[in-house]
Design an enzyme around this catalytic site. Structure first.
Site, short mmCIF file in Angstrom:
data_model
loop_
_atom_site.label_atom_id
_atom_site.label_comp_id
_atom_site.label_asym_id
_atom_site.label_seq_id
_atom_site.Cartn_x
_atom_site.Cartn_y
_atom_site.Cartn_z
CB SER A 55 -0.90 -0.02 1.08
OG SER A 55 -0.22 -0.21 2.27
CD GLU A 191 -7.62 -5.77 1.17
OE1 GLU A 191 -6.52 -6.04 1.06
OE2 GLU A 191 -7.85 -4.28 0.73
O1 KIV Z 1 -0.47 -3.27 1.45
C1 KIV Z 1 -1.43 -3.30 2.43
O2 KIV Z 1 -1.30 -2.31 3.29
C2 KIV Z 1 -2.23 -4.25 2.71
C3 KIV Z 1 -3.09 -4.34 3.65
C4 KIV Z 1 -4.31 -3.41 3.24
C5 KIV Z 1 -3.73 -5.25 4.44
O3 KIV Z 1 -1.91 -5.37 2.25
#
Ligand code: KIV
Length: 274
Positions: A55, A191
């Site tokens: 993310s 998720e």
């Molecule tokens: O990349 C990320 O932050 C994630 C979370 C949303 C679980 O995979």
């Protein structure tokens, strides 16, 4: 920023202690971090698991998706996060197309373990990833398998949508979770999954199940740090909550999140999908 040690802190969280928390019915608290300073705040607030999530491609680099994130990006951020942690277990995300073969997955996951001190890697994918999960586990690399909404597949999914609403898809997800557990995954992340399905999966598995937008019955919760601090670009996701607006300091916001997850107050009915 306060760097006072917290006397309530425990020793380093391990894969084993996560399993013990599930058995004891103690909720597992997880957040993302991308640098040493935030990692230190999370660590001192008693967060159990810190995920260096891909993310970061969206919240740090400003991309529309996580797809442009590279192995080098993940290594760079993981090395910084590791410097801030002495309690929490660190998971590093395998970025898009870094695990398309057993050889590539071993090389890249190995790099995160050796050069950044990752204690686990997370990869997106279901039963199609089972050989990769097995190979990683056989080589001593703990794996978190990410099911449900997989942001790296956003174009294939046609958007960021709740997964597993139809009964066939729900059964398939339950089966995939079982297969991944049998393959040796030590953690399953769900998720954007209806809370009833997440509860079924949590009950069916002996490994801990961590949810994001997957309801209160999961063994633990994870959120993107920037969302709980109200720094999200655009609207805060429905399954998240701005803890900073109620507290006034980053450290207190993280502590409030930890307390709300541990007590079962978060997620509430307004954060879940049916
Ligand atoms: O990349 C990320 O932050 C994630 C979370 C949303 C679980 O995979």
């Amino acid at each position: 920023m306060s760097t006072q040690p917290d006397s309530s802190r425990q020793s380093r969280i391990t894969v084993r202690s996560l399993h013990e928390k599930k058995q004891a019915g103690e909720k597992i608290t997880c957040l993302t971090a991308y640098d040493a300073s935030f990692a230190r705040v999370l660590d001192q607030a008693g967060v159990d698991v810190v995920l260096v999530g891909d993310s970061l491609g969206m919240v740090v680099q400003g991309h529309e998706t996580t797809l442009p994130v590279t192995v080098e990006d993940m290594l760079y951020h993981s090395q910084m996060v590791a410097k801030g942690l002495s309690h929490a277990l660190m998971i590093v995300d395998m970025p898009f197309l870094s695990d398309t073969s057993i050889e590539a997955a071993l090389e890249n996951a190995g790099l995160f373990m050796k050069a950044a001190g990752a204690q686990m890697v997370k990869l997106e994918g279901g039963a199609d990833q089972v050989d990769i999960v097995s190979a990683l586990v056989q080589h001593g690399i703990p794996v978190c398998a990410h099911l449900g909404l997989q942001p790296q597949r956003v174009h294939k999914l046609g958007g960021y949508r709740v997964q597993g609403r139809e009964s066939a898809a729900a059964e398939a997800m339950l089966e995939e979770a079982r297969i991944l557990e049998q393959a040796g995954a030590d953690l399953i992340l769900l998720e954007c999954v209806p809370s009833r399905l997440a509860e079924m999966i949590t009950r069916a598995l002996s490994v801990p199940v961590i949810g994001i937008g997957a309801g209160a019955a999961c063994d633990g919760q994870i959120l993107v740090l920037y969302d709980i601090l109200g720094l999200s670009m655009g609207r805060i996701p429905r399954f998240s909550h701005n803890f900073l607006s109620e507290t006034g300091s980053i450290e207190d916001a993280v502590r409030a999140y930890v307390a709300a997850v541990k007590s079962g107050a978060f997620p509430g009915p307004e954060h879940v999908f049916n």
